[in-house]
Design an enzyme around this catalytic site. Structure first.
Site, PDB file in Angstrom:
ATOM      1  N   GLY A  46       0.765  -7.216  -3.676  1.00 57.82           N
ATOM      2  CA  GLY A  46      -0.088  -8.396  -3.589  1.00 57.82           C
ATOM      3  C   GLY A  46       0.736  -9.633  -3.847  1.00 57.82           C
ATOM      4  O   GLY A  46       1.835  -9.551  -4.413  1.00 57.82           O
ATOM      5  N   GLN A  51       1.917 -18.301  -6.578  1.00 61.90           N
ATOM      6  CA  GLN A  51       3.231 -17.695  -6.842  1.00 61.90           C
ATOM      7  C   GLN A  51       4.316 -18.249  -5.918  1.00 61.90           C
ATOM      8  O   GLN A  51       5.502 -18.094  -6.213  1.00 61.90           O
ATOM      9  CB  GLN A  51       3.174 -16.167  -6.700  1.00 61.90           C
ATOM     10  CG  GLN A  51       2.340 -15.500  -7.790  1.00 61.90           C
ATOM     11  CD  GLN A  51       2.331 -14.002  -7.628  1.00 61.90           C
ATOM     12  OE1 GLN A  51       1.558 -13.472  -6.848  1.00 61.90           O
ATOM     13  NE2 GLN A  51       3.194 -13.303  -8.348  1.00 61.90           N
ATOM     14  N   CYS A  94       4.299  -7.761 -12.255  1.00 62.75           N
ATOM     15  CA  CYS A  94       4.040  -8.991 -11.507  1.00 62.75           C
ATOM     16  C   CYS A  94       5.361  -9.516 -10.962  1.00 62.75           C
ATOM     17  O   CYS A  94       6.361  -9.544 -11.676  1.00 62.75           O
ATOM     18  CB  CYS A  94       3.403 -10.034 -12.422  1.00 62.75           C
ATOM     19  SG  CYS A  94       2.995 -11.580 -11.568  1.00 62.75           S
ATOM     20  N   LEU A  95       5.346  -9.941  -9.693  1.00 59.54           N
ATOM     21  CA  LEU A  95       6.570 -10.466  -9.083  1.00 59.54           C
ATOM     22  C   LEU A  95       7.040 -11.737  -9.780  1.00 59.54           C
ATOM     23  O   LEU A  95       8.216 -12.086  -9.682  1.00 59.54           O
ATOM     24  CB  LEU A  95       6.335 -10.738  -7.591  1.00 59.54           C
ATOM     25  CG  LEU A  95       6.082  -9.479  -6.741  1.00 59.54           C
ATOM     26  CD1 LEU A  95       5.681  -9.871  -5.324  1.00 59.54           C
ATOM     27  CD2 LEU A  95       7.315  -8.575  -6.729  1.00 59.54           C
ATOM     28  N   HIS A 136      -5.946  -8.796 -10.430  1.00 60.47           N
ATOM     29  CA  HIS A 136      -4.663  -9.403 -10.811  1.00 60.47           C
ATOM     30  C   HIS A 136      -4.430 -10.684  -9.988  1.00 60.47           C
ATOM     31  O   HIS A 136      -4.006 -11.712 -10.522  1.00 60.47           O
ATOM     32  CB  HIS A 136      -3.558  -8.363 -10.589  1.00 60.47           C
ATOM     33  CG  HIS A 136      -2.161  -8.838 -10.814  1.00 60.47           C
ATOM     34  ND1 HIS A 136      -1.374  -8.375 -11.844  1.00 60.47           N
ATOM     35  CD2 HIS A 136      -1.377  -9.715 -10.131  1.00 60.47           C
ATOM     36  CE1 HIS A 136      -0.184  -8.958 -11.786  1.00 60.47           C
ATOM     37  NE2 HIS A 136      -0.159  -9.771 -10.749  1.00 60.47           N
ATOM     38  N   GLU A 137      -4.737 -10.619  -8.675  1.00 61.56           N
ATOM     39  CA  GLU A 137      -4.501 -11.783  -7.803  1.00 61.56           C
ATOM     40  C   GLU A 137      -5.494 -12.904  -8.095  1.00 61.56           C
ATOM     41  O   GLU A 137      -5.113 -14.085  -8.103  1.00 61.56           O
ATOM     42  CB  GLU A 137      -4.572 -11.376  -6.324  1.00 61.56           C
ATOM     43  CG  GLU A 137      -3.607 -10.275  -5.894  1.00 61.56           C
ATOM     44  CD  GLU A 137      -2.179 -10.506  -6.316  1.00 61.56           C
ATOM     45  OE1 GLU A 137      -1.785 -11.669  -6.519  1.00 61.56           O
ATOM     46  OE2 GLU A 137      -1.441  -9.519  -6.457  1.00 61.56           O
ATOM     47  N   HIS A 140      -4.375 -14.912 -10.888  1.00 58.69           N
ATOM     48  CA  HIS A 140      -3.382 -15.929 -10.499  1.00 58.69           C
ATOM     49  C   HIS A 140      -4.077 -17.208 -10.014  1.00 58.69           C
ATOM     50  O   HIS A 140      -3.631 -18.314 -10.329  1.00 58.69           O
ATOM     51  CB  HIS A 140      -2.480 -15.412  -9.372  1.00 58.69           C
ATOM     52  CG  HIS A 140      -1.331 -14.556  -9.818  1.00 58.69           C
ATOM     53  ND1 HIS A 140      -0.350 -15.006 -10.664  1.00 58.69           N
ATOM     54  CD2 HIS A 140      -0.976 -13.287  -9.502  1.00 58.69           C
ATOM     55  CE1 HIS A 140       0.549 -14.036 -10.855  1.00 58.69           C
ATOM     56  NE2 HIS A 140       0.189 -12.982 -10.162  1.00 58.69           N
TER      57      HIS A 140
HETATM   58  O1  GNR Z   1       3.529  -5.715  -6.693  1.00 58.06           O
HETATM   59  C1  GNR Z   1       2.725  -5.732  -7.626  1.00 58.06           C
HETATM   60  N1  GNR Z   1       2.395  -4.570  -8.242  1.00 58.06           N
HETATM   61  C2  GNR Z   1       1.367  -4.468  -9.164  1.00 58.06           C
HETATM   62  C3  GNR Z   1       1.320  -3.321  -9.946  1.00 58.06           C
HETATM   63  C4  GNR Z   1       0.301  -3.147 -10.862  1.00 58.06           C
HETATM   64  C5  GNR Z   1      -0.673  -4.119 -11.000  1.00 58.06           C
HETATM   65  C6  GNR Z   1      -0.619  -5.274 -10.245  1.00 58.06           C
HETATM   66  C7  GNR Z   1       0.393  -5.445  -9.326  1.00 58.06           C
HETATM   67  S1  GNR Z   1       0.438  -6.893  -8.355  1.00 58.06           S
HETATM   68  C8  GNR Z   1       2.179  -7.016  -8.114  1.00 58.06           C
HETATM   69  C9  GNR Z   1       2.504  -8.175  -7.193  1.00 58.06           C
HETATM   70  C10 GNR Z   1       2.090  -9.463  -7.859  1.00 58.06           C
HETATM   71  O2  GNR Z   1       2.689  -9.964  -8.783  1.00 58.06           O
HETATM   72  N2  GNR Z   1       0.998 -10.014  -7.422  1.00 58.06           N
HETATM   73  O3  GNR Z   1       0.535 -11.145  -7.995  1.00 58.06           O
HETATM   74 NI    NI Z   2       1.290 -11.130 -10.041  1.00 59.21          NI
END
Ligand code: GNR
Ligand code: NI
Length: 179
Positions: A46, A51, A94-95, A136-137, A140
């Site tokens: 995601g 980001q 998270c990236l 999670h997104e 953000h």
């Molecule tokens: O790539 C991603 N893997 C992930 C693993 C577990 C829970 C959430 C994620 S999202 C993350 C990519 C990201 O930072 N999206 O905002």
């Molecule tokens: Ni993230």
């Protein structure tokens, strides 16, 4: 298409509540394509517009497993309509916080309404990894990271290491290692 740089925590733009997309137009579609390319390159499941420094309510995702065909999805102005009473833990990353992982407990399923890239209104229920990812997104888009679900002690430890990582990277750019 272009791969865009991903902001690293801590960054004030990752703590800002993003504004709704006013109209889905060619610029929105170009941004979404760049975000998908950036997400696949990373690689991640995601990526939210903040980001890549764009403070708009839009994210991309693809939670297909390695043996499944790609399943790219773009969600504009997503709204949570319902969350399941059941809560489940998942080890999140998270990236914007590379190399750090921690368990977060969230609703097991959510129902969302959003706008797609043709401007149509869509609605669907997400569960499993896809429920984790969309929550999670959306965090953000509201200026929250998975770190905000952790204890202040754990969050502080990770933030301190990220400050050091960013300092080291800035130094490497200023004075690249000589042979
Ligand atoms: O790539 C991603 N893997 C992930 C693993 C577990 C829970 C959430 C994620 S999202 C993350 C990519 C990201 O930072 N999206 O905002
Ligand atoms: Ni993230």
């Amino acid at each position: 298409m272009a791969i865009r740089p991903i902001l690293l925590h801590p960054d004030p733009r990752l703590k800002t509540v993003a504004r709704p997309v006013q109209a889905v137009d060619d610029a929105t579609r170009r941004l979404a394509q760049d975000m998908l390319e950036t997400m696949y390159d990373a690689p991640g499941i995601g990526l939210a517009a903040p980001q890549v420094g764009v403070l708009l309510r839009l994210f991309v995702m693809d939670c297909a497993k390695g043996d499944e065909p790609p399943d790219p999805l773009v969600l504009v102005n997503p709204e949570i309509l319902w969350t399941s009473p059941e809560r489940v833990p998942y080890e999140e990353g998270c990236l914007s916080v590379p190399d750090h992982y921690a368990e977060v407990i969230r609703p097991a399923a959510v129902e969302l309404r959003w706008t797609d890239l043709d401007g149509g209104v869509r609605q669907a229920r997400f569960d499993g990894l896809r429920a984790v990812c969309v929550q999670h997104e959306i965090d953000h888009l509201d200026g929250r990271l998975f770190l905000d679900h952790l204890s202040p002690i754990k969050r502080g430890m990770i933030t301190r290491k990220m400050v050091k990582l960013k300092r080291d990277r800035a130094r490497d750019r200023a004075e690249p290692a000589r042979a």
